[in-house]
Design a protein around this motif. Sequence first.
Motif, PDB file in Angstrom:
ATOM      1  N   ILE A   6       1.088  -0.728  -0.098  1.00 40.75           N
ATOM      2  CA  ILE A   6       0.218  -0.134   0.233  1.00 40.75           C
ATOM      3  C   ILE A   6       1.097   1.065   0.624  1.00 40.75           C
ATOM      4  N   PRO A   7       0.418   1.688  -0.848  1.00 43.33           N
ATOM      5  CA  PRO A   7       1.358   3.768  -0.767  1.00 43.33           C
ATOM      6  C   PRO A   7       1.154   3.957   0.382  1.00 43.33           C
ATOM      7  N   PRO A   8       2.679   4.442   1.053  1.00 43.54           N
ATOM      8  CA  PRO A   8       2.315   5.375   2.493  1.00 43.54           C
ATOM      9  C   PRO A   8       1.861   6.571   2.478  1.00 43.54           C
ATOM     10  N   ASP A   9       1.716   7.347   1.395  1.00 45.38           N
ATOM     11  CA  ASP A   9       1.109   8.223   1.192  1.00 45.38           C
ATOM     12  C   ASP A   9      -0.529   8.237   1.090  1.00 45.38           C
ATOM     13  N   THR A  10      -1.018   7.192   1.404  1.00 47.79           N
ATOM     14  CA  THR A  10      -2.916   7.135   1.257  1.00 47.79           C
ATOM     15  C   THR A  10      -3.269   7.271   2.420  1.00 47.79           C
ATOM     16  N   THR A  11      -4.230   8.027   2.823  1.00 45.37           N
ATOM     17  CA  THR A  11      -4.559   8.249   4.129  1.00 45.37           C
ATOM     18  C   THR A  11      -6.109   7.737   4.566  1.00 45.37           C
ATOM     19  N   VAL A  12      -5.091   6.840   5.661  1.00 45.45           N
ATOM     20  CA  VAL A  12      -6.279   5.651   6.469  1.00 45.45           C
ATOM     21  C   VAL A  12      -6.342   6.005   7.334  1.00 45.45           C
ATOM     22  N   GLU A  13      -8.393   6.342   7.577  1.00 46.90           N
ATOM     23  CA  GLU A  13      -8.841   6.782   8.848  1.00 46.90           C
ATOM     24  C   GLU A  13      -9.544   5.430  10.049  1.00 46.90           C
ATOM     25  N   ARG A  14      -9.378   5.722  10.652  1.00 44.56           N
ATOM     26  CA  ARG A  14     -10.315   5.231  11.814  1.00 44.56           C
ATOM     27  C   ARG A  14     -11.896   5.288  11.142  1.00 44.56           C
ATOM     28  N   ARG A  15     -12.551   4.428  11.473  1.00 43.41           N
ATOM     29  CA  ARG A  15     -14.094   4.778  10.606  1.00 43.41           C
ATOM     30  C   ARG A  15     -15.138   3.947  11.950  1.00 43.41           C
ATOM     31  N   CYS A  59     -17.172  -7.540   2.729  1.00 43.70           N
ATOM     32  CA  CYS A  59     -17.791  -6.824   2.931  1.00 43.70           C
ATOM     33  C   CYS A  59     -18.919  -7.531   4.065  1.00 43.70           C
ATOM     34  N   SER A  60     -20.359  -7.017   5.031  1.00 48.54           N
ATOM     35  CA  SER A  60     -21.029  -7.261   5.703  1.00 48.54           C
ATOM     36  C   SER A  60     -21.709  -7.583   5.303  1.00 48.54           C
ATOM     37  N   VAL A  61     -22.262  -7.957   3.773  1.00 47.58           N
ATOM     38  CA  VAL A  61     -23.403  -8.937   3.256  1.00 47.58           C
ATOM     39  C   VAL A  61     -22.559 -10.017   3.083  1.00 47.58           C
ATOM     40  N   ALA A  75     -23.421   2.966  11.113  1.00 52.59           N
ATOM     41  CA  ALA A  75     -23.175   2.683  12.213  1.00 52.59           C
ATOM     42  C   ALA A  75     -21.320   2.044  11.846  1.00 52.59           C
ATOM     43  N   GLY A  76     -20.848   2.212  10.141  1.00 52.82           N
ATOM     44  CA  GLY A  76     -20.310   1.412   9.687  1.00 52.82           C
ATOM     45  C   GLY A  76     -19.899   0.522   9.084  1.00 52.82           C
ATOM     46  N   HIS A  77     -20.587   0.018   9.037  1.00 56.24           N
ATOM     47  CA  HIS A  77     -20.275  -1.877   8.311  1.00 56.24           C
ATOM     48  C   HIS A  77     -20.249  -0.932   7.155  1.00 56.24           C
ATOM     49  N   LEU A  78     -19.370  -1.926   5.904  1.00 53.03           N
ATOM     50  CA  LEU A  78     -19.092  -2.153   4.438  1.00 53.03           C
ATOM     51  C   LEU A  78     -19.477  -3.171   3.721  1.00 53.03           C
ATOM     52  N   ALA A  79     -19.945  -2.717   2.985  1.00 54.48           N
ATOM     53  CA  ALA A  79     -20.988  -3.402   1.707  1.00 54.48           C
ATOM     54  C   ALA A  79     -20.769  -3.058   0.277  1.00 54.48           C
ATOM     55  N   CYS A  80     -20.219  -4.024  -0.439  1.00 55.75           N
ATOM     56  CA  CYS A  80     -19.810  -3.850  -1.949  1.00 55.75           C
ATOM     57  C   CYS A  80     -21.295  -3.205  -2.766  1.00 55.75           C
ATOM     58  N   VAL A  91     -30.815  -0.495   3.056  1.00 57.45           N
ATOM     59  CA  VAL A  91     -30.696  -0.265   4.102  1.00 57.45           C
ATOM     60  C   VAL A  91     -30.057  -1.247   4.899  1.00 57.45           C
ATOM     61  N   CYS A  92     -28.808  -1.085   6.022  1.00 60.34           N
ATOM     62  CA  CYS A  92     -27.579  -2.454   6.106  1.00 60.34           C
ATOM     63  C   CYS A  92     -28.653  -3.647   7.454  1.00 60.34           C
ATOM     64  N   GLN A  93     -28.359  -4.798   6.421  1.00 61.07           N
ATOM     65  CA  GLN A  93     -29.201  -5.485   7.393  1.00 61.07           C
ATOM     66  C   GLN A  93     -28.311  -5.864   8.973  1.00 61.07           C
ATOM     67  N   THR A  94     -27.324  -5.250   8.900  1.00 59.46           N
ATOM     68  CA  THR A  94     -26.652  -5.705  10.188  1.00 59.46           C
ATOM     69  C   THR A  94     -27.048  -4.716  12.170  1.00 59.46           C
ATOM     70  N   CYS A  95     -27.644  -3.755  11.156  1.00 59.43           N
ATOM     71  CA  CYS A  95     -27.598  -2.651  12.312  1.00 59.43           C
ATOM     72  C   CYS A  95     -29.330  -3.091  12.748  1.00 59.43           C
ATOM     73  N   GLU A  96     -29.338  -2.997  14.305  1.00 57.83           N
ATOM     74  CA  GLU A  96     -30.295  -3.434  14.927  1.00 57.83           C
ATOM     75  C   GLU A  96     -31.974  -3.072  14.271  1.00 57.83           C
ATOM     76  N   HIS A  97     -32.094  -1.459  13.248  1.00 62.74           N
ATOM     77  CA  HIS A  97     -32.930  -0.647  13.287  1.00 62.74           C
ATOM     78  C   HIS A  97     -32.898  -0.500  11.482  1.00 62.74           C
ATOM     79  N   GLY A  98     -31.784  -0.613  11.525  1.00 61.79           N
ATOM     80  CA  GLY A  98     -31.308  -0.770   9.488  1.00 61.79           C
ATOM     81  C   GLY A  98     -31.260   0.784   8.836  1.00 61.79           C
ATOM     82  N   SER A  99     -29.953   0.836   8.550  1.00 57.47           N
ATOM     83  CA  SER A  99     -29.892   2.516   8.134  1.00 57.47           C
ATOM     84  C   SER A  99     -28.906   2.537   6.557  1.00 57.47           C
ATOM     85  N   GLY A 100     -29.712   3.452   6.223  1.00 51.85           N
ATOM     86  CA  GLY A 100     -28.637   3.906   4.728  1.00 51.85           C
ATOM     87  C   GLY A 100     -27.551   3.422   4.265  1.00 51.85           C
ATOM     88  N   PHE A 101     -27.089   3.616   3.046  1.00 55.58           N
ATOM     89  CA  PHE A 101     -25.302   3.517   2.668  1.00 55.58           C
ATOM     90  C   PHE A 101     -25.574   5.044   2.163  1.00 55.58           C
TER      91      PHE A 101
END
Length: 305
Positions: A6-15, A59-61, A75-80, A91-101
């Motif tokens: 991975i290139p070192p100048d790529t910013t990696v965030e804590r999401r 992917c969370s799916v 909530a930070g769940h990733l999906a393709c 909507v996210c199926q992992t979240c308790e009440h679902g949320s948009g992406f």
Amino acid sequence: MDSVQIPPDTTVERRRGLLLMMEKDDRNAKKAQVELSRSGQVKQAREVTITMDMSLLNCSVCSRPIKPPVFECNAGHLACYKCLIGLPYKVCQTCEHGSGFGHVRSLDALISSLTVKCHHDGCGSYVPYYELDDHQSVCSHMPCFCTELGCGFVGSPQALLSHLIAMHAMPVHKVHYGQVHQLRLSLRLSVPRPRCLLHGQGDDSVFLLVMGVLGGVSVVCIRAEASSWPQYAIKLQANGPPPPSSVEGSILLAMKPVTSSTRPGEVAVEELPSFLMVPPTYLAAKRDLQSACILDHLLGDFDYT
């Protein structure tokens, strides 16, 4: 844990829900190269080896390595994207009440920059991390197993070819695609399943021509089962005994696709999509089965009329 580049100048965030743990190797593991910028100034671009928990990029799916474009729920769940369009109301199926992406473009760049080396000996290819499984399932260096009972040799198709010739004295015929080749399978009591190798000239592919227990004859390409290119086809003809035999003639199998397998010795000939069934009278009349074959790429420009 997997090593990635991975290139070192790529910013990696804590999401939210995503923690990327990175640690640099020693200086000897670093690679440096010089690039020329548009302004004419020389700049240095480096690559380093890092270690991280790659399951964080699943992917969370589908639970497989995520593929760009990458989407993230509140909530930070990733999906393709391909998985996302199949979700009810998207909507996210992992979240308790679902949320948009929402589309996370910064993760697109990060995921696209992750490359890993194919694990198969002799390959050496670096592929995007999310394509590793697909690549290895069709890799031309995928390990193949010896055809002989009790032998534990495993290697690439080319290595297996050398092994079968040197250690098991298996006959081999060099074949040129689109040309007729006269073959002979020796019918000996010590060889319950007569077989020989076909070595394709031009692309170094390896094939096993084998006779089944019921008299069927077919050809198997020794390589990954999932390989889709190049495709091969074969035309087989078994010749009957010459006059004055009453079974004089020949049996023909029209041009048919060739099946691929990493375990060619375990293939049941009569269960393949296509095979040539040789009448028992052909086998009882003499000790050798004389046949002819034409092997070629399935999409070749040859006329076999």
